[in-house]
Write a protein that holds these residues in place. Structure first.
Motif, PDB file in Angstrom:
ATOM      1  N   PHE A  66      -1.223 -34.037   5.179  1.00 17.64           N
ATOM      2  CA  PHE A  66      -0.033 -33.779   4.350  1.00 17.64           C
ATOM      3  C   PHE A  66      -0.277 -34.270   2.797  1.00 17.64           C
ATOM      4  CE2 PHE A  66       1.949 -33.267   8.301  1.00 17.64           C
ATOM      5  CZ  PHE A  66       2.797 -32.038   8.212  1.00 17.64           C
ATOM      6  N   ASN A  67       0.248 -33.670   1.741  1.00 17.73           N
ATOM      7  CA  ASN A  67       0.047 -34.409   0.565  1.00 17.73           C
ATOM      8  C   ASN A  67       1.444 -34.437  -0.234  1.00 17.73           C
ATOM      9  OD1 ASN A  67      -0.467 -34.358  -2.421  1.00 17.73           O
ATOM     10  ND2 ASN A  67      -1.812 -32.898  -2.527  1.00 17.73           N
ATOM     11  N   ALA A  68       1.914 -35.582  -0.407  1.00 18.58           N
ATOM     12  CA  ALA A  68       3.400 -35.829  -0.914  1.00 18.58           C
ATOM     13  C   ALA A  68       3.544 -35.353  -2.434  1.00 18.58           C
ATOM     14  CB  ALA A  68       3.797 -37.080  -0.702  1.00 18.58           C
ATOM     15  N   ARG A  69       3.660 -34.350  -2.763  1.00 18.04           N
ATOM     16  CA  ARG A  69       3.606 -33.996  -4.196  1.00 18.04           C
ATOM     17  C   ARG A  69       4.508 -32.624  -4.366  1.00 18.04           C
ATOM     18  NH1 ARG A  69      -1.692 -31.963  -7.596  1.00 18.04           N
ATOM     19  NH2 ARG A  69      -0.682 -31.557  -9.444  1.00 18.04           N
ATOM     20  N   THR A  70       5.361 -32.625  -5.451  1.00 17.58           N
ATOM     21  CA  THR A  70       6.040 -31.535  -5.608  1.00 17.58           C
ATOM     22  C   THR A  70       5.722 -30.581  -6.759  1.00 17.58           C
ATOM     23  OG1 THR A  70       8.399 -30.685  -6.206  1.00 17.58           O
ATOM     24  CG2 THR A  70       7.847 -33.152  -6.788  1.00 17.58           C
ATOM     25  N   ARG A  71       6.101 -29.503  -6.795  1.00 21.68           N
ATOM     26  CA  ARG A  71       5.752 -28.554  -8.052  1.00 21.68           C
ATOM     27  C   ARG A  71       6.940 -28.219  -8.973  1.00 21.68           C
ATOM     28  NH1 ARG A  71       1.704 -23.844  -6.764  1.00 21.68           N
ATOM     29  NH2 ARG A  71       1.820 -23.639  -9.124  1.00 21.68           N
ATOM     30  N   VAL A  72       8.177 -28.959  -8.463  1.00 24.10           N
ATOM     31  CA  VAL A  72       9.189 -28.424  -9.596  1.00 24.10           C
ATOM     32  C   VAL A  72       8.797 -28.815 -10.957  1.00 24.10           C
ATOM     33  CG1 VAL A  72      11.626 -28.892 -10.252  1.00 24.10           C
ATOM     34  CG2 VAL A  72      10.852 -28.985  -8.055  1.00 24.10           C
ATOM     35  N   HIS A  73       9.201 -27.823 -11.953  1.00 30.22           N
ATOM     36  CA  HIS A  73       8.673 -28.182 -13.394  1.00 30.22           C
ATOM     37  C   HIS A  73       7.042 -28.092 -13.266  1.00 30.22           C
ATOM     38  CE1 HIS A  73      12.632 -30.082 -14.737  1.00 30.22           C
ATOM     39  NE2 HIS A  73      12.744 -28.925 -14.302  1.00 30.22           N
ATOM     40  N   GLU A  74       6.391 -27.775 -12.362  1.00 29.13           N
ATOM     41  CA  GLU A  74       4.921 -27.881 -11.933  1.00 29.13           C
ATOM     42  C   GLU A  74       4.470 -29.418 -12.331  1.00 29.13           C
ATOM     43  OE1 GLU A  74       3.169 -25.558 -10.979  1.00 29.13           O
ATOM     44  OE2 GLU A  74       4.639 -23.863 -11.094  1.00 29.13           O
ATOM     45  N   GLN A 121       5.565 -26.833  -0.159  1.00 32.83           N
ATOM     46  CA  GLN A 121       6.623 -27.240  -1.176  1.00 32.83           C
ATOM     47  C   GLN A 121       7.873 -27.301  -0.156  1.00 32.83           C
ATOM     48  OE1 GLN A 121       6.659 -28.110  -4.503  1.00 32.83           O
ATOM     49  NE2 GLN A 121       4.632 -28.273  -3.690  1.00 32.83           N
ATOM     50  N   ARG A 122       7.611 -27.413   1.136  1.00 32.44           N
ATOM     51  CA  ARG A 122       9.038 -27.596   1.794  1.00 32.44           C
ATOM     52  C   ARG A 122       9.062 -29.127   2.155  1.00 32.44           C
ATOM     53  NH1 ARG A 122       7.851 -24.344   7.287  1.00 32.44           N
ATOM     54  NH2 ARG A 122      10.421 -24.510   7.679  1.00 32.44           N
ATOM     55  N   LEU A 123      10.460 -29.481   2.022  1.00 31.59           N
ATOM     56  CA  LEU A 123      10.899 -31.099   2.494  1.00 31.59           C
ATOM     57  C   LEU A 123      10.667 -31.113   4.008  1.00 31.59           C
ATOM     58  CD1 LEU A 123      12.035 -33.426   1.015  1.00 31.59           C
ATOM     59  CD2 LEU A 123      14.241 -32.623   1.751  1.00 31.59           C
ATOM     60  N   TYR A 173      11.518 -39.003   3.435  1.00 33.64           N
ATOM     61  CA  TYR A 173      11.642 -37.596   3.244  1.00 33.64           C
ATOM     62  C   TYR A 173      10.896 -37.236   2.126  1.00 33.64           C
ATOM     63  CZ  TYR A 173      15.796 -38.248   6.340  1.00 33.64           C
ATOM     64  OH  TYR A 173      16.523 -38.659   7.417  1.00 33.64           O
ATOM     65  N   PHE A 174       9.920 -36.265   2.419  1.00 39.02           N
ATOM     66  CA  PHE A 174       8.985 -36.041   1.219  1.00 39.02           C
ATOM     67  C   PHE A 174       8.563 -34.396   1.200  1.00 39.02           C
ATOM     68  CE2 PHE A 174       6.277 -36.178   5.025  1.00 39.02           C
ATOM     69  CZ  PHE A 174       5.408 -35.064   4.875  1.00 39.02           C
ATOM     70  N   VAL A 175       8.136 -34.184  -0.141  1.00 38.39           N
ATOM     71  CA  VAL A 175       7.761 -32.823  -0.236  1.00 38.39           C
ATOM     72  C   VAL A 175       6.191 -32.589  -0.029  1.00 38.39           C
ATOM     73  CG1 VAL A 175       7.552 -30.885  -1.778  1.00 38.39           C
ATOM     74  CG2 VAL A 175       9.769 -32.344  -1.751  1.00 38.39           C
ATOM     75  N   ASN A 176       6.161 -31.539   0.760  1.00 41.07           N
ATOM     76  CA  ASN A 176       4.406 -31.362   1.050  1.00 41.07           C
ATOM     77  C   ASN A 176       4.073 -30.401  -0.118  1.00 41.07           C
ATOM     78  OD1 ASN A 176       2.017 -31.667   2.488  1.00 41.07           O
ATOM     79  ND2 ASN A 176       2.314 -29.483   3.318  1.00 41.07           N
ATOM     80  N   GLU A 213       8.794 -33.255  10.313  1.00 38.63           N
ATOM     81  CA  GLU A 213       9.543 -32.009  10.779  1.00 38.63           C
ATOM     82  C   GLU A 213      10.022 -31.550   9.459  1.00 38.63           C
ATOM     83  OE1 GLU A 213      13.826 -31.070  12.640  1.00 38.63           O
ATOM     84  OE2 GLU A 213      13.051 -33.350  12.597  1.00 38.63           O
ATOM     85  N   ALA A 214       9.748 -29.990   9.214  1.00 44.97           N
ATOM     86  CA  ALA A 214      10.128 -29.329   7.935  1.00 44.97           C
ATOM     87  C   ALA A 214      11.841 -29.108   8.179  1.00 44.97           C
ATOM     88  CB  ALA A 214       9.536 -28.033   8.039  1.00 44.97           C
ATOM     89  N   LEU A 215      12.445 -29.596   6.894  1.00 49.81           N
ATOM     90  CA  LEU A 215      13.884 -29.497   6.849  1.00 49.81           C
ATOM     91  C   LEU A 215      14.210 -27.967   5.933  1.00 49.81           C
ATOM     92  CD1 LEU A 215      15.051 -33.336   6.194  1.00 49.81           C
ATOM     93  CD2 LEU A 215      15.060 -31.686   8.169  1.00 49.81           C
ATOM     94  N   THR A 216      13.350 -27.514   5.295  1.00 46.29           N
ATOM     95  CA  THR A 216      13.653 -26.389   4.459  1.00 46.29           C
ATOM     96  C   THR A 216      12.738 -25.235   4.300  1.00 46.29           C
ATOM     97  OG1 THR A 216      12.481 -27.395   2.760  1.00 46.29           O
ATOM     98  CG2 THR A 216      14.808 -28.208   2.686  1.00 46.29           C
ATOM     99  N   ALA A 217      13.275 -24.198   3.787  1.00 43.42           N
ATOM    100  CA  ALA A 217      12.672 -22.832   3.993  1.00 43.42           C
ATOM    101  C   ALA A 217      11.550 -22.711   2.851  1.00 43.42           C
ATOM    102  CB  ALA A 217      13.666 -21.834   3.780  1.00 43.42           C
ATOM    103  N   PRO A 218      10.758 -21.983   3.305  1.00 43.29           N
ATOM    104  CA  PRO A 218       9.729 -21.721   2.130  1.00 43.29           C
ATOM    105  C   PRO A 218      10.251 -21.076   0.833  1.00 43.29           C
ATOM    106  CG  PRO A 218       8.843 -20.800   4.250  1.00 43.29           C
ATOM    107  CD  PRO A 218      10.413 -21.106   4.498  1.00 43.29           C
ATOM    108  N   GLY A 219       9.537 -21.483  -0.144  1.00 43.10           N
ATOM    109  CA  GLY A 219      10.033 -20.653  -1.331  1.00 43.10           C
ATOM    110  C   GLY A 219      10.910 -21.518  -2.351  1.00 43.10           C
TER     111      GLY A 219
END
Length: 616
Positions: free
Chosen positions: A74-82, A103-105, A96-99, A115-121
């Protein structure tokens, strides 16, 4: 390399032997991310070059035990705003981290499978914990295709939608709390969990040009009601809303010309401490706090003056400020509890590190260093702050590093070559924190000047706005001015000048070689070559950025062409090297490739290094 016991050997500048090797620069330093305090435990993220640039969440227990928390896959990094930032939070020992890959939480109890909590996209960042409703509140960026649209992202023309949402940890759909603006950041709950504050802004503004401070109340059903704009807007860039322990809302505003601290009371803004200093940073990434509360009236805060950062204790009621003498020149991500302040720091002789300060005793503990590389005092170039004249009676700011190696000296009468560094952004700033990528050159006999050109942060709003409508002019003037100043001082050889920069700094590098006859060689790291292509192709966050830096597009398409290095290749005569990631969504590879093709067609020497899987 030990300190010399014999006289230094004479050798041409640039040919000195150095103990700092390319591998030391590339792989031995980690990069720090966010900080989260959970009880007595301290969590942070760090990017590790020797693990393919993976971001890892790390925990330090009160016992001093340090442990990697997120599994290697896993790579704990988000791409919001890139650009991301603030990709994780912690609640009662659960992370709780973004992969990065999907990009799921994820929810992760250390030692168990995430364990994934959110949907793709969907992408998430900038979390706060809603204890009452057992959920996370965050900024969400929706990249799901519209109904019936192609799943291929390249076929999507609509911008992703940004909102503030609540994510139920027991499962279920996100609850949208705030929507309608193009961008959001810093959603924060008050101590009672009943009021939420956040920042919002719209195209063409950037978060350092104009943002609005909003607040609303959470209803008994957990939805947001009575949302209203408190302050901010045109010519007012609000930063970091934060609630005090008694529920008073504080924030940073640059309405005075400087990012200073304010609080919201009796329906209006009140200045906490007026200073010609900056308590804010440009929000390129989420989660870069500059202050926090130790108690209802005591803030631990950081600010910058003349390119140097300080940490202090502020009495909110009186505005009395006491500075801690820490010896660092860069302080960031200040995270505070009643007992301690945890932050990232660094200085000219100290690479970036994670430190904790006991607020009762003032004792400072270094928890993690970004590099284990020892600094050879014989080859250490001490940075010198310089202020120099530039165009229209203005002054530029930079850090100058003389060539330094006690084992060598240059030939009598010879002046050293000079490397000019132009930072990215362009809204950003450089610091004088120890950087092996600078010392690599100085220890070989090459002088370096790292420039905070007009448009840089840390010198007030007016200095930042020098670049308005003038990108490709002011930055070139100030970088050229720094070089010419040092040449005039006898500190550099005017016939051996080089320039390098990344992203926006890469643009300045290319533009300098295309439009000015001063530098003999350049290096562009994922630099912009065609301003029109950048305006048409880049991601949502920066898609209107150039409106303020160049002019409205396509109305001023003429300016975009006139200032694009790609359209001035006939002027190029200096060798160039290009470094580019093949998955860069901010400055796509075609910017480098168009310039490479033009260079080769003209017969100008070049090199092009494309890195597979690399982003911006």
């Amino acid at each position: 390399m030990a300190s010399p016991t014999t006289a230094p050997r004479m050798a041409p500048f640039g040919a000195w032997q150095s103990p700092i090797l390319p591998g030391d620069v590339a792989a031995r330093s980690i990069r720090f991310g966010g900080i989260v305090l959970d009880g007595d435990d301290i969590y942070w993220s760090e990017m590790r070059p020797n693990e393919g640039g993976r971001y890892v969440v790390v925990r330090r227990r009160v016992s001093g035990e340090v442990q990697d928390c997120t599994p290697r896959e896993f790579n704990a990094r988000t791409r919001v705003h890139e650009y991301g930032g603030e990709a994780f939070t912690v609640w009662d020992g659960v992370i709780y981290f973004v992969n990065f890959q999907d990009q799921r939480l994820y929810r992760h109890a250390v030692g168990e499978t995430p364990e994934a909590l959110t949907a793709p996209g969907l992408r998430y960042a900038d979390f706060c914990i809603d204890h009452k409703w057992a959920r996370l509140i965050a900024v969400r960026e929706d990249h799901r295709p519209a109904d019936g649209a192609s799943q291929d992202a390249e076929n999507q023309t609509a911008e992703p939608q940004n909102t503030v949402v609540a994510i139920p940890l027991a499962g279920g759909e996100d609850v949208i709390l705030a929507q309608g603006h193009d961008f959001y950041s810093t959603p924060r709950l008050d101590p009672t969990g009943t009021h939420l504050a956040w920042l919002a802004w719209n195209h063409p503004d950037m978060p350092w040009t104009a943002t609005e401070l909003w607040s609303g109340k959470l209803s008994e059903s957990g939805t947001l009601v009575d949302a209203r704009r408190l302050t901010g807007g045109e010519q007012d860039a609000i930063f970091q809303p934060t609630w005090s322990p008694t529920g008073q809302l504080y924030f940073v505003s640059d309405r005075s010309g400087w990012w200073n601290l304010y609080r919201w009371e009796n329906g209006k803004s009140a200045t906490v401490l007026p200073m010609q200093a900056e308590f804010g940073r440009p929000q390129w990434v989420f989660g870069v706090p500059t202050y926090g509360f130790a108690d209802a009236d005591q803030l631990i805060c950081s600010y910058t003056q003349d390119g140097v950062w300080y940490l202090g204790e502020l009495e909110a009621a009186t505005g009395a400020l006491r500075i801690y003498e820490l010896g660092y020149t860069n302080i960031s991500t200040v995270t505070v509890t009643p007992e301690k302040a945890v932050f990232f720091a660094g200085g000219p002789r100290e690479p970036a590190l994670l430190a904790a300060m006991d607020l009762d005793t003032g004792a400072l503990t270094v928890l993690r260093r970004s590099s284990d590389q020892e600094i050879d005092p014989a080859c250490f170039a001490e940075p010198q702050t310089i202020t120099y004249p530039t165009t229209d009676g203005n002054k530029g700011h930079a850090f100058y590093y003389p060539p330094t190696n006690a084992h060598f000296t240059g030939p009598k009468g010879e002046k050293p070559p000079l490397l000019v560094i132009s930072h990215g952004g362009p809204t950003g700033a450089t610091t004088n924190v120890y950087d092996p990528a600078v010392q690599y050159w100085t220890s070989r006999g090459i002088a370096v000047v790292d420039v905070n050109y007009g448009g840089s942060t840390g010198y007030g709003r007016a200095y930042r706005e020098r670049l308005n409508d003038n990108w490709g002019i002011v930055d070139l003037d100030d970088c050229a001015g720094a070089a010419q100043y040092l040449v005039g001082q006898g500190l550099a050889d005017g016939d051996r000048l080089a320039i390098r920069g990344g992203s926006a700094g890469g643009y300045t590098t290319l533009a300098m070689l295309a439009f000015r006859d001063l530098f003999r060689v350049g290096a562009s790291y994922y630099g912009v070559s065609d301003l029109a292509a950048l305006a048409e192709e880049t991601h949502k966050f920066e898609s209107r950025y150039l409106d303020g830096l160049v002019g409205s597009y396509p109305t001023r398409k003429d300016l975009y062409a006139a200032r694009s290095p790609l359209h001035a290749v006939e002027n190029l005569s200096s060798p160039l090297i290009f470094f580019q990631g093949d998955e860069d969504a901010i400055v796509p590879p075609n910017h480098a490739e168009m310039m490479v093709d033009a260079q080769r067609a003209k017969g100008v020497p070049d090199a092009y290094l494309l890195f597979e899987g690399e982003h911006h």
